[in-house]
Design an enzyme around this catalytic site. Sequence first.
Site, PDB file in Angstrom:
ATOM      1  N   TYR A 362       0.806  -1.235   0.000  1.00 30.40           N
ATOM      2  CA  TYR A 362       0.000   0.000   0.000  1.00 30.40           C
ATOM      3  C   TYR A 362       0.837   1.282   0.000  1.00 30.40           C
ATOM      4  O   TYR A 362       2.019   1.248   0.251  1.00 30.40           O
ATOM      5  CB  TYR A 362      -1.088  -0.010   1.060  1.00 30.40           C
ATOM      6  N   GLU A 363       0.148   2.372  -0.314  1.00 27.60           N
ATOM      7  CA  GLU A 363       0.777   3.681  -0.513  1.00 27.60           C
ATOM      8  C   GLU A 363       1.937   3.577  -1.517  1.00 27.60           C
ATOM      9  O   GLU A 363       3.000   4.165  -1.340  1.00 27.60           O
ATOM     10  CB  GLU A 363       1.185   4.308   0.823  1.00 27.60           C
ATOM     11  N   GLY A 364       1.672   2.821  -2.549  1.00 25.11           N
ATOM     12  CA  GLY A 364       2.676   2.585  -3.594  1.00 25.11           C
ATOM     13  C   GLY A 364       3.388   1.273  -3.354  1.00 25.11           C
ATOM     14  O   GLY A 364       4.044   1.099  -2.331  1.00 25.11           O
TER      15      GLY A 364
END
Lengths: 380, 260
Positions: A362-364
């Site tokens: 997550y978050e990239g």
Amino acid sequence: MDFSYSKTEQLFLQMIRSFAENEVKPLAAEVDDQERFPVETVEKMGKLGIMGIPIPKQYGGQGGTVQMYIMAVEELSRVCATTGVIVSAHTSLCMAPILENGTEEQKMKYLPKLASGEWIGAFGLTEPNAGTDAAMQQTTAVDAGDKWILNGTKIFITNASYANVFIVMAMTDKSKGTKGISAFIVEKGMPGFSIGKKELKMGIRGSATCELIFENCEVPKENLLGPLGKGFTIAMKTLDGGRIGIASQALGIAQGAMDETVKYTKERKQFGKAIAQFQNTQFQMADLKTKVEAARLLVRSAAWKKDMGLPYSADAAMAKLFAAETAMEVTTKAVQFHGGYGYTREYPVERMMRDAKITEIYEGTSEVQRMVIAGQLFKK
Amino acid sequence: MNIIVCIKQVPDTTEIKIDPVKGTLIREGVPSIMNPDDKGGLELALRLKDQFGANVTVVSMGPPQADVIMREAFAMGADRAILLSDRKFAGSDTLATSYAIAGLCRTLDYDLIIAGRQAIDGDTAQVGPEMAEHLGLPQVTYVCDAKLLPNGNLQVHKENEDSVQVLEVEGKCLLTVLASAFEPRYMTVSGIVEAYNREVEVWGADKIDYDETKLGLSGSPTKVFQSFPKAMKAPGEVHEVSEEEAVELIVNKLKEKHII
């Protein structure tokens, strides 16, 4: 160059460590097992100021640094990664974009209640067809005179069912591509806005990850965040900051697994001696410890740059990439060191291994971090 | 209400290890902390502040490094911090220490003094009671609860070995409290952020009225003759036997050791 913690940071570490140890750790297994959002912990964190660390005092925050905030995420995640991500998403993904892009009215309206923990914040970018390719936004926002009308669905939204304030990206002009995306502040209870299904996850199971559904959702005109068409830039900058938080979460998980493994291998005896005395254990643990320390320096360095107002996008990407992969390696090996016991829920390392995996996603994803780092590296 | 709380910086004795060869304490790398009973005292003061409003001043005597526990007290909610630090105080035993801190208290306007029952590095439990004597104050030791009554008196619970005494104290007094009764609050984030922006007043001996012969080493009648770790006891024996057999076993053991 000073690598040590400042006096203020040392005092903060003393507080947050004992808070994590006494209030968060005892709930970690239960929060995971029952997939329960730890509301009581969030309430305690609100009272102590942990929900608003890097927000200036004038907006009801604590006036602390990014460095202190990431230390909090690390120490919380060391014992419970769910609690770590609640603080990280709330701080980096909701309060930070309001602080950095909001009008004075928006800051005064939202930040004091968020920073005190009375309200919880969330961020909505990801859609079923817009994950890593975030530019493929299908949620739309149409100008209806005195309000915006939003339609669409967001998925995998951290804190969703407990959040009061959401930063939501929506397409205001499809013909302009990413320059047609705008950011909005959406409140729980706005007409046409509802929370959809809750995901059943492998790890960070206490974190409430849900869908956001917008059906002719009416958002007041003044809730546009930043200039029209700047939503994608705001989202990307927000994620840069968020990555330092997730890097700290990964670092905390790795450190927590190290702590458990050091303790266990000193106690566990096989072939007549503690398994910590075998050179295989020692060499592997030495390598892991080195990686954890390297991750910590990357994380602190990225946070330091953000505190100093220096560019930190690639630094945050490197910190997250390295810390997440370190967390996965450390936790996987921690389970191995624990042997059969490590595979059971009697010990926390299996939970830490499940929790670690999300930090690579997550978050990239780690792949996105590599894209960011390479993009910077090969820029003219 | 003005409350003075006496706090002391001590080595965290739960972290102290014993050198297996020499049998001495290994003090290196042992963190220093606010003495637990004193932190309980600060917690009581802050609870009184929360409930009835009060001005809480923490005082300590020690080397400049003790600054950190004063900052911790600020971050918990203390309003003012005074550190007595002077070479003249070096070598003080409990009597000279209580004399100096009592001297400091005389310069302040206070209604109540709270001290921890005892410090974990010395375990004497003397400084609080001695201060009360120097100041001519009534004292209640081993306090496990205290509240302000509508008539302005304090109602204090004193823990005895097998009972709790409830006392009402009129006027200024000194309490020594138990850490176990007052779970200390956490420092707040904003308190921490502010802690190093605030002033810890460092006072030398010149700030108090004193008799030179009662300060420091010359004012300390206690002379430490020798320090040594307690001899290790032999491991105990565990017998799983019936009650009757147990009686016989114990009687025989006591006879063996010529106790009976």
